[in-house]
Design a protein around this motif. Structure first.
Motif, PDB file in Angstrom:
ATOM      1  N   ASP A 161       2.318  11.977  -0.735  1.00 37.75           N
ATOM      2  CA  ASP A 161       0.965  12.310  -0.307  1.00 37.75           C
ATOM      3  C   ASP A 161       0.894  13.673   0.369  1.00 37.75           C
ATOM      4  N   ASP A 162       2.004  14.417   0.347  1.00 36.81           N
ATOM      5  CA  ASP A 162       1.969  15.790   0.840  1.00 36.81           C
ATOM      6  C   ASP A 162       1.018  16.638  -0.001  1.00 36.81           C
ATOM      7  N   HIS A 163       0.702  16.189  -1.212  1.00 34.53           N
ATOM      8  CA  HIS A 163      -0.232  16.929  -2.066  1.00 34.53           C
ATOM      9  C   HIS A 163      -1.647  16.887  -1.513  1.00 34.53           C
ATOM     10  N   LEU A 206      -2.146   6.626   6.093  1.00 37.66           N
ATOM     11  CA  LEU A 206      -3.560   6.792   5.792  1.00 37.66           C
ATOM     12  C   LEU A 206      -4.223   7.759   6.764  1.00 37.66           C
ATOM     13  N   ALA A 207      -3.793   7.727   8.028  1.00 33.29           N
ATOM     14  CA  ALA A 207      -4.351   8.653   9.018  1.00 33.29           C
ATOM     15  C   ALA A 207      -4.000  10.094   8.690  1.00 33.29           C
ATOM     16  N   ALA A 208      -2.821  10.323   8.114  1.00 37.74           N
ATOM     17  CA  ALA A 208      -2.432  11.672   7.721  1.00 37.74           C
ATOM     18  C   ALA A 208      -3.191  12.128   6.473  1.00 37.74           C
ATOM     19  N   ILE A 209      -3.404  11.212   5.527  1.00 34.07           N
ATOM     20  CA  ILE A 209      -4.113  11.551   4.297  1.00 34.07           C
ATOM     21  C   ILE A 209      -5.587  11.812   4.570  1.00 34.07           C
ATOM     22  N   ASN A 210      -6.199  10.950   5.383  1.00 35.07           N
ATOM     23  CA  ASN A 210      -7.649  11.011   5.587  1.00 35.07           C
ATOM     24  C   ASN A 210      -7.975  10.677   7.051  1.00 35.07           C
ATOM     25  N   GLY A 237       0.793  -1.223   0.000  1.00 34.42           N
ATOM     26  CA  GLY A 237       0.000   0.000   0.000  1.00 34.42           C
ATOM     27  C   GLY A 237       0.824   1.270   0.000  1.00 34.42           C
ATOM     28  N   SER A 238       1.889   1.325   0.802  1.00 35.47           N
ATOM     29  CA  SER A 238       2.700   2.547   0.862  1.00 35.47           C
ATOM     30  C   SER A 238       3.378   2.824  -0.466  1.00 35.47           C
ATOM     31  N   THR A 239       3.903   1.774  -1.107  1.00 32.82           N
ATOM     32  CA  THR A 239       4.531   1.938  -2.420  1.00 32.82           C
ATOM     33  C   THR A 239       3.508   2.399  -3.452  1.00 32.82           C
ATOM     34  N   THR A 240       2.309   1.836  -3.384  1.00 28.40           N
ATOM     35  CA  THR A 240       1.251   2.240  -4.309  1.00 28.40           C
ATOM     36  C   THR A 240       0.904   3.713  -4.133  1.00 28.40           C
ATOM     37  N   GLU A 253      -1.307   8.451  -8.285  1.00 27.03           N
ATOM     38  CA  GLU A 253      -2.226   9.491  -7.836  1.00 27.03           C
ATOM     39  C   GLU A 253      -3.628   8.930  -7.596  1.00 27.03           C
ATOM     40  N   GLU A 254      -4.034   7.960  -8.419  1.00 28.18           N
ATOM     41  CA  GLU A 254      -5.377   7.391  -8.257  1.00 28.18           C
ATOM     42  C   GLU A 254      -5.539   6.760  -6.881  1.00 28.18           C
ATOM     43  N   ALA A 255      -4.510   6.065  -6.413  1.00 30.37           N
ATOM     44  CA  ALA A 255      -4.583   5.427  -5.098  1.00 30.37           C
ATOM     45  C   ALA A 255      -4.693   6.468  -3.986  1.00 30.37           C
ATOM     46  N   LEU A 256      -3.983   7.572  -4.141  1.00 36.87           N
ATOM     47  CA  LEU A 256      -4.068   8.652  -3.160  1.00 36.87           C
ATOM     48  C   LEU A 256      -5.481   9.206  -3.074  1.00 36.87           C
ATOM     49  N   ARG A 257      -6.099   9.427  -4.218  1.00 48.39           N
ATOM     50  CA  ARG A 257      -7.451   9.989  -4.221  1.00 48.39           C
ATOM     51  C   ARG A 257      -8.463   8.982  -3.672  1.00 48.39           C
ATOM     52  N   GLN A 258      -8.248   7.706  -3.965  1.00 41.62           N
ATOM     53  CA  GLN A 258      -9.129   6.680  -3.404  1.00 41.62           C
ATOM     54  C   GLN A 258      -9.052   6.687  -1.878  1.00 41.62           C
TER      55      GLN A 258
END
Length: 373
Positions: free
Chosen positions: A274-276, A187-191, A147-150, A155-160
């Motif tokens: 994922d800083d974006h 994942l906690a930082a992203i969402n 998951g981290s590598t993905t 970008e699609e994985a980040l938005r998902q």
């Protein structure tokens, strides 16, 4: 329509679960066991495949009572969005017998390359679709081992991950402890508002995926706290300094959002890809003038709609006694929901933004300009 207008009819619509996740994350395995459960016996399943020869629908075993539709030769979020809209419109009569609809719930499994935002856009913006369907939740499947590598590469994985209401982590049996912990922190930082659940060989009770949206939450106050994610973080601490005249709103950093992770856990590297995509949370300590907030929401969604992935809020609107819940995806908003009462003892507004390449300072500055007077 006003963001805060609750006069629109709220007829019971068909709840839609959007099941997404990058290639190889385990969506089909998950879906196979979900549809065998009794709570999914009247679910209609739409499977999207990418490529001229579809495989996933051949691996999928429908339940005895359920129905399946395949959308192939294109990605559901782009080239066949019109096919999806037509399929949804037709399904209401296509799967009816003697005037009675034969399904009570819809599951859409996307291709691993799909961006959820355009699909949600279809559900909300197509009038003939929105009349019958309501988004119940976005469920994203993540592979614990890769998951981290993905997330680094796609970008699609980040938005998902960023748009999910529920993050399901698979394949923990083949991941190291360090891989699993790093993915959960990231994942906690992203969402931070999404619930994280570890799956045991792809199994989960289907009821855990239901009722994630706001349409049926008018009396479920505790669910609003979970849905917002950061609801329990607002306390009078040095981490919530006043930013505008009259203490109109306080700062709650994404790193401080309630995530269920250990408070001693190190934060993810801020220089990762994922800083974006970031979550920004604000707490408003005074009632908000509806006209001012509506003008601000109109401005930012018109200018930044594509990168405003999700907006969630529970608002104390001036002149209203009860809290109002709003939910937007890009520049579109669901009809607001008025709760029967405030959850907990504190009455204040909370807004949660999940954005791509929108600095927090931009939101702070414009919020102060519109609401600080």
């Amino acid at each position: 329509m006003s963001y805060f207008d609750t006069s629109s009819p709220n007829a019971k619509r068909i709840p839609v679960t959007l099941l997404t996740g990058f290639l190889g994350s385990g969506k089909t395995t998950l879906l196979n066991q979900l549809v065998q459960q009794s709570s999914m016996s009247r679910a209609l399943v739409i499977i999207n495949e990418f490529g001229e020869i579809g495989l996933d629908h051949q691996l999928f075993t429908a339940s005895t009572d359920g129905e399946q539709i395949e959308l192939s030769n294109g990605c559901i979020c782009c080239s066949i969005r019109t096919d999806l809209a037509q399929t949804l419109r037709d399904a209401v009569w296509r799967f009816s017998r003697e005037g009675q609809r034969q399904f009570d719930r819809l599951i859409i499994e996307t291709t691993g390359l799909a961006d959820p935002a355009p699909i949600v856009h279809t559900l909300m913006s197509e009038a003939k679709v929105a009349r019958h369907y309501a988004l119940d939740g976005i469920v994203t499947v993540m592979d614990a081992a890769s998951g981290s590598t993905t997330l680094d590469r796609h970008e699609e994985a980040l938005r998902q991950a960023a748009m999910a209401d529920l993050l399901l982590i698979t394949k923990q049996d083949v991941a190291s402890t360090d891989q699993l912990e790093a993915l959960r922190q990231r994942l906690a930082a992203i969402n931070p508002s999404a619930t994280q659940t570890l799956l045991d060989y792809g199994h989960i009770e289907a009821n855990a995926l239901l009722g994630l949206g706001i349409d049926d939450m008018s009396t479920r106050r505790a669910d609003i706290q979970r849905w917002l994610g950061e609801a329990a973080t607002h306390t009078a601490t040095p981490h919530a300094p006043t930013l505008s005249p009259g203490a109109l709103f306080a700062r709650v950093d994404s790193a401080e959002v309630q995530t269920g992770m250990s408070p001693a856990a190190p934060l993810p590297d801020p220089n990762r890809h994922d800083d974006h995509i970031r979550a920004h949370c604000f707490v408003f300590e005074r009632p908000i003038k509806a006209a001012r907030l509506e003008a601000w929401l109109s401005l930012i969604t018109s200018l930044m709609g594509h990168d405003m992935l999700r907006i969630k809020g529970m608002l104390d609107i001036e002149g209203r006694e009860r809290p109002l819940v709003i939910h937007g995806v890009q520049h579109l908003f669901h009809p607001p929901v008025e709760l029967e009462a405030w959850p907990g003892d504190e009455r204040f507004s909370r807004l949660v933004f999940i954005t791509r390449d929108i600095p927090r300072e931009t939101l702070e500055m414009t919020l102060g300009d519109f609401l600080g007077g």
